[in-house]
Design a protein around this motif. Sequence first.
Motif, PDB file in Angstrom:
ATOM      1  N   MET A   1       0.848  -1.192   0.000  1.00 40.91           N
ATOM      2  CA  MET A   1       0.000   0.000   0.000  1.00 40.91           C
ATOM      3  C   MET A   1       0.884   1.242   0.000  1.00 40.91           C
ATOM      4  O   MET A   1       1.938   1.268   0.626  1.00 40.91           O
ATOM      5  CB  MET A   1      -0.932   0.004   1.211  1.00 40.91           C
ATOM      6  CG  MET A   1      -1.830   1.236   1.295  1.00 40.91           C
ATOM      7  SD  MET A   1      -2.953   1.182   2.704  1.00 40.91           S
ATOM      8  CE  MET A   1      -4.108  -0.060   2.141  1.00 40.91           C
ATOM      9  N   GLU A   2       0.438   2.294  -0.714  1.00 39.21           N
ATOM     10  CA  GLU A   2       1.199   3.525  -0.760  1.00 39.21           C
ATOM     11  C   GLU A   2       1.200   4.211   0.603  1.00 39.21           C
ATOM     12  O   GLU A   2       0.275   4.064   1.400  1.00 39.21           O
ATOM     13  CB  GLU A   2       0.615   4.455  -1.813  1.00 39.21           C
ATOM     14  CG  GLU A   2       0.680   3.895  -3.230  1.00 39.21           C
ATOM     15  CD  GLU A   2       0.145   4.883  -4.235  1.00 39.21           C
ATOM     16  OE1 GLU A   2       0.824   5.896  -4.481  1.00 39.21           O
ATOM     17  OE2 GLU A   2      -0.948   4.648  -4.763  1.00 39.21           O
ATOM     18  N   GLY A   3       2.252   5.014   0.819  1.00 48.67           N
ATOM     19  CA  GLY A   3       2.383   5.687   2.092  1.00 48.67           C
ATOM     20  C   GLY A   3       1.699   7.040   2.112  1.00 48.67           C
ATOM     21  O   GLY A   3       1.178   7.531   1.109  1.00 48.67           O
ATOM     22  N   VAL A   4       1.717   7.656   3.293  1.00 46.82           N
ATOM     23  CA  VAL A   4       1.049   8.932   3.526  1.00 46.82           C
ATOM     24  C   VAL A   4       2.029   9.884   4.190  1.00 46.82           C
ATOM     25  O   VAL A   4       2.744   9.505   5.129  1.00 46.82           O
ATOM     26  CB  VAL A   4      -0.194   8.761   4.432  1.00 46.82           C
ATOM     27  CG1 VAL A   4      -0.834  10.108   4.723  1.00 46.82           C
ATOM     28  CG2 VAL A   4      -1.188   7.805   3.791  1.00 46.82           C
ATOM     29  N   SER A   5       2.052  11.123   3.691  1.00 50.21           N
ATOM     30  CA  SER A   5       2.832  12.190   4.317  1.00 50.21           C
ATOM     31  C   SER A   5       1.869  13.189   4.944  1.00 50.21           C
ATOM     32  O   SER A   5       0.957  13.683   4.279  1.00 50.21           O
ATOM     33  CB  SER A   5       3.715  12.905   3.286  1.00 50.21           C
ATOM     34  OG  SER A   5       4.686  12.038   2.747  1.00 50.21           O
ATOM     35  N   ILE A   6       2.062  13.477   6.217  1.00 50.94           N
ATOM     36  CA  ILE A   6       1.210  14.417   6.944  1.00 50.94           C
ATOM     37  C   ILE A   6       1.970  15.735   7.060  1.00 50.94           C
ATOM     38  O   ILE A   6       3.014  15.800   7.719  1.00 50.94           O
ATOM     39  CB  ILE A   6       0.840  13.863   8.332  1.00 50.94           C
ATOM     40  CG1 ILE A   6       0.130  12.512   8.182  1.00 50.94           C
ATOM     41  CG2 ILE A   6      -0.041  14.852   9.083  1.00 50.94           C
ATOM     42  CD1 ILE A   6      -0.144  11.825   9.511  1.00 50.94           C
ATOM     43  N   ILE A   7       1.455  16.776   6.396  1.00 48.90           N
ATOM     44  CA  ILE A   7       2.104  18.081   6.360  1.00 48.90           C
ATOM     45  C   ILE A   7       1.474  18.962   7.445  1.00 48.90           C
ATOM     46  O   ILE A   7       0.254  19.190   7.437  1.00 48.90           O
ATOM     47  CB  ILE A   7       1.946  18.759   4.988  1.00 48.90           C
ATOM     48  CG1 ILE A   7       2.300  17.782   3.863  1.00 48.90           C
ATOM     49  CG2 ILE A   7       2.780  20.026   4.912  1.00 48.90           C
ATOM     50  CD1 ILE A   7       3.720  17.293   3.927  1.00 48.90           C
ATOM     51  N   ILE A   8       2.312  19.461   8.352  1.00 46.52           N
ATOM     52  CA  ILE A   8       1.817  20.282   9.464  1.00 46.52           C
ATOM     53  C   ILE A   8       2.623  21.583   9.495  1.00 46.52           C
ATOM     54  O   ILE A   8       3.797  21.575   9.884  1.00 46.52           O
ATOM     55  CB  ILE A   8       1.943  19.547  10.808  1.00 46.52           C
ATOM     56  CG1 ILE A   8       1.258  18.184  10.742  1.00 46.52           C
ATOM     57  CG2 ILE A   8       1.359  20.392  11.936  1.00 46.52           C
ATOM     58  CD1 ILE A   8       1.429  17.356  12.006  1.00 46.52           C
ATOM     59  N   PRO A   9       2.048  22.700   9.068  1.00 52.28           N
ATOM     60  CA  PRO A   9       2.744  23.980   9.193  1.00 52.28           C
ATOM     61  C   PRO A   9       2.718  24.456  10.649  1.00 52.28           C
ATOM     62  O   PRO A   9       1.705  24.299  11.342  1.00 52.28           O
ATOM     63  CB  PRO A   9       1.948  24.915   8.288  1.00 52.28           C
ATOM     64  CG  PRO A   9       0.577  24.329   8.262  1.00 52.28           C
ATOM     65  CD  PRO A   9       0.741  22.843   8.410  1.00 52.28           C
ATOM     66  N   PHE A  33      -0.324   1.042   6.521  1.00 50.93           N
ATOM     67  CA  PHE A  33       0.400   1.860   5.554  1.00 50.93           C
ATOM     68  C   PHE A  33       1.486   2.681   6.256  1.00 50.93           C
ATOM     69  O   PHE A  33       1.355   3.069   7.416  1.00 50.93           O
ATOM     70  CB  PHE A  33      -0.547   2.774   4.763  1.00 50.93           C
ATOM     71  CG  PHE A  33      -1.408   3.661   5.609  1.00 50.93           C
ATOM     72  CD1 PHE A  33      -0.916   4.833   6.174  1.00 50.93           C
ATOM     73  CD2 PHE A  33      -2.740   3.336   5.841  1.00 50.93           C
ATOM     74  CE1 PHE A  33      -1.715   5.650   6.934  1.00 50.93           C
ATOM     75  CE2 PHE A  33      -3.550   4.151   6.604  1.00 50.93           C
ATOM     76  CZ  PHE A  33      -3.035   5.318   7.158  1.00 50.93           C
ATOM     77  N   ALA A  34       2.567   2.925   5.508  1.00 50.95           N
ATOM     78  CA  ALA A  34       3.662   3.740   6.038  1.00 50.95           C
ATOM     79  C   ALA A  34       3.253   5.209   6.028  1.00 50.95           C
ATOM     80  O   ALA A  34       2.517   5.663   5.143  1.00 50.95           O
ATOM     81  CB  ALA A  34       4.913   3.541   5.190  1.00 50.95           C
ATOM     82  N   PHE A  35       3.731   5.938   7.011  1.00 49.26           N
ATOM     83  CA  PHE A  35       3.427   7.369   7.040  1.00 49.26           C
ATOM     84  C   PHE A  35       4.607   8.124   7.644  1.00 49.26           C
ATOM     85  O   PHE A  35       5.396   7.586   8.429  1.00 49.26           O
ATOM     86  CB  PHE A  35       2.149   7.646   7.832  1.00 49.26           C
ATOM     87  CG  PHE A  35       2.246   7.372   9.305  1.00 49.26           C
ATOM     88  CD1 PHE A  35       2.605   8.378  10.199  1.00 49.26           C
ATOM     89  CD2 PHE A  35       1.983   6.105   9.816  1.00 49.26           C
ATOM     90  CE1 PHE A  35       2.687   8.125  11.569  1.00 49.26           C
ATOM     91  CE2 PHE A  35       2.057   5.841  11.167  1.00 49.26           C
ATOM     92  CZ  PHE A  35       2.414   6.854  12.051  1.00 49.26           C
ATOM     93  N   GLU A  36       4.721   9.366   7.232  1.00 49.62           N
ATOM     94  CA  GLU A  36       5.705  10.280   7.785  1.00 49.62           C
ATOM     95  C   GLU A  36       5.001  11.575   8.164  1.00 49.62           C
ATOM     96  O   GLU A  36       3.927  11.894   7.639  1.00 49.62           O
ATOM     97  CB  GLU A  36       6.809  10.584   6.764  1.00 49.62           C
ATOM     98  CG  GLU A  36       6.300  11.329   5.534  1.00 49.62           C
ATOM     99  CD  GLU A  36       7.422  11.889   4.673  1.00 49.62           C
ATOM    100  OE1 GLU A  36       8.574  11.890   5.138  1.00 49.62           O
ATOM    101  OE2 GLU A  36       7.132  12.351   3.540  1.00 49.62           O
ATOM    102  N   ILE A  37       5.624  12.304   9.081  1.00 47.92           N
ATOM    103  CA  ILE A  37       5.066  13.583   9.523  1.00 47.92           C
ATOM    104  C   ILE A  37       6.094  14.653   9.205  1.00 47.92           C
ATOM    105  O   ILE A  37       7.223  14.618   9.707  1.00 47.92           O
ATOM    106  CB  ILE A  37       4.736  13.555  11.025  1.00 47.92           C
ATOM    107  CG1 ILE A  37       3.753  12.416  11.324  1.00 47.92           C
ATOM    108  CG2 ILE A  37       4.161  14.893  11.458  1.00 47.92           C
ATOM    109  CD1 ILE A  37       3.524  12.189  12.802  1.00 47.92           C
ATOM    110  N   VAL A  38       5.702  15.598   8.345  1.00 45.34           N
ATOM    111  CA  VAL A  38       6.593  16.665   7.902  1.00 45.34           C
ATOM    112  C   VAL A  38       6.117  17.977   8.518  1.00 45.34           C
ATOM    113  O   VAL A  38       5.025  18.469   8.188  1.00 45.34           O
ATOM    114  CB  VAL A  38       6.618  16.776   6.366  1.00 45.34           C
ATOM    115  CG1 VAL A  38       7.557  17.898   5.932  1.00 45.34           C
ATOM    116  CG2 VAL A  38       7.029  15.454   5.741  1.00 45.34           C
ATOM    117  N   PHE A  39       6.919  18.517   9.432  1.00 47.15           N
ATOM    118  CA  PHE A  39       6.627  19.827  10.008  1.00 47.15           C
ATOM    119  C   PHE A  39       7.307  20.894   9.147  1.00 47.15           C
ATOM    120  O   PHE A  39       8.519  20.829   8.897  1.00 47.15           O
ATOM    121  CB  PHE A  39       7.140  19.918  11.446  1.00 47.15           C
ATOM    122  CG  PHE A  39       6.316  19.150  12.433  1.00 47.15           C
ATOM    123  CD1 PHE A  39       5.168  19.710  12.971  1.00 47.15           C
ATOM    124  CD2 PHE A  39       6.668  17.862  12.814  1.00 47.15           C
ATOM    125  CE1 PHE A  39       4.405  19.003  13.892  1.00 47.15           C
ATOM    126  CE2 PHE A  39       5.914  17.147  13.728  1.00 47.15           C
ATOM    127  CZ  PHE A  39       4.770  17.726  14.265  1.00 47.15           C
TER     128      PHE A  39
END
Length: 764
Positions: A1-9, A33-39
């Motif tokens: 399954m494709e991953g998810v990037s969570i964008i948080i300004p 699913f793989a996920f990352e958190i991008v601040f």
Amino acid sequence: MEGVSIIIPTLNEAENIDPLLERIHTALAPYDFAFEIVFSDGASVDMTREVIELWQNKAEVRLVENEQGKGLAAAVISGARAAKHDFLIVMDADLSHPPEVIPGLLEPLMSGRADMVVGSRYVRGGSTPDWPVKRKIISRLATLPARMFTHIKDPLSGFIAVRRERLAKIEDEVCGFKIGLELLATAEDDVRVHEVPIAFSDRRWGQSKLSTGVVTDYIKQLAMLVGISLLPGGFKWLFPVFLTVVVTDSALFTAFLHYGIAAGWAHCLSFLPAAALGGVLGVKTLARNDIREVSGLLNWYFIGTACVCLLTLFLRSGVVATSLRINGELTTAFVFYFGLLSFLGAYSGIIFWVHSLKKRRISGRQLRTYYGLGVVFYLMLLRLAYIGGMELLPEEQYYYQLITQVQVDAPAALLPAPALLGALGMPNFPELLLGFRLGVWLLWLMTLGFIFSLARDMYDRQVAFALVLLFSIVPFFFAAGFFVTNEAVLTLIWCAALYLIYRAIVTGARNAWILAGIIIGAGLQLDVRLSVMIAGVLVYLCYSITRGKLLLSLTEPYLGLAAMLLTFLPAIIIKGGRLAVDVSTREVYSGPVWVESLLGGVLSSAWLLPVILLTPTVLAAGVVWAWLFLKAGIREQRLEGERADRHRLFLIAFFGVPFLLFLVPGLFEKNILCAWGLVWGGLMPTIAALMAFRGDYGTSELSQHPGSVGLSGGDSEPVSRGREQLDSTSVEKERVTAILRRCWWPTVCMMLLIYGAGLHLMVL
């Protein structure tokens, strides 16, 4: 399954980082699913970056640092470009967006059912707990201009799920604090947007970012979307143009009045040279200051400026006529005010509609909605400018005399509804036609609300905006908001009843039956022709009973009929069984009477009446819809199953039945009480969808329903023949509807000129 990037300004959110990350990990732990958190941090001055860096060693967390002053939108874009997964979630760091909803946002996107998903406060199931009433009102008001660009209910949510390429391609110079609005406003016509309910909580820690600067950025974002720049050449350019135009206009106007030229001609002769001078100065200055954007558009700038000035002249003629009727003469102060207001009106039109060419971010349906609302607003101002200066029609004179001759101690209930409506504004504007007609203008706004709600429920908000334009531009409905006639009140009752009945039949709001019955009963006291609504209800009930779709326990339709009879019963008792169809003569209510008053009695045949009341384009669209319906059936694009059947039944019962009972006999007998445009009200939403947008509204793609073709066993010949017929029907449908859509905007422009020039000549 494709991953998810969570964008948080982030900007100074140190206290919220730990609880936010803990809730995100808890919410996504059950999923594989793989996920990352991008601040994406915007130069925080507290410990925000340090707290994020501590998490980088124990979780898939990254930090993108941005320059100070770049803004929230730029932070989201830079975070999206740094993301490594295809699916993105954008959310705030203040815990107002619940992380527990992230799986619900991702599901429609990952399954391919949507191109963008929005966490919404204002759909069913959404909420704003702990918000005070004042903040709720402010939030709703702030959402209104943004909703012009999209059909969703919460375009300012900021909690969105979208694919990476859609967000990463946005330009860096986006202004504003809601990147979701930019995505929605600049989306293609066929983008699929889905809303998921959320509980939008207030922040618990940290300081709110809502400030005057944020509000200013939001206004700038809206202006950038439509290409508006209030001072494109700077104040040094505006002041000399303003001074030249206003002084020239006022001086010439005063001179012409001094030499005995009639005011109607004097203001035209003064405005035209002043407008020409201002247009040349303005366009040349803009071309010199902004040559790269103006290059290739100079001719369009001149044409657009000329059209805006002409429409401004039409408005000014109505204001001059009303001022003359009130004061009897024009003073020097009035002349200066006319020059000032004319400049402001023309300048606003040029800035909004001409100078914004090639600068708008919106396109497609959003752009059509923007232009359509501009036309609607202008026509509202046009009627408001002329209602006090136009002479009374014969039917209006009757109602006006009733008001002026009625005794002080006479009960107001004895007045007919149109006269009573006209009397409401008379105390505030005694002996003025402005007060007499102002109530009708306000009544038209109420009618517009019902017809908008009907189209929104039948299709969506984009079609509803198109219907508002159609409702404003069609001659019958335009006149219904201008002249004090029986149709003015009847239009409101008709549209309100249509809206309530549709909600009762299609959306299942059963109590709407009772409200519709009360409204129809009250309308019958005004005009017996409203009884065709009863015929439509009976057709619906008979069809439902014969098909077994109406259970005996469903009593609301019968309660609606009882409510209608009880509402109408007092009129029968008081008037001794005589229905309310007589004012002075029977013909005063017929459609051709006020039309012939406007045309000077030159209407030679009742066959011309539908064309005059609807315009040839709208009439052709109605005929095409009927042809498509009879030939191929109708499959509504956003309705399925039983609701689609009810939608079709509504159109048959509340357009087809009135059409057969009223319009057809009216074509063969000129003075019959039936030949008038109101019966088209139930079909107007479908006409708007058919003409203004894609061909998938109001027409059928039967190839998507192979069961309707008649598949049987291994017999391939009937299937092949059926597919050929479907292909032929689809080609015919697309060809005809494409022609209608090409006629749509030329018709709008033509009617604008007809209304403006016609009213201008009447008061000249």
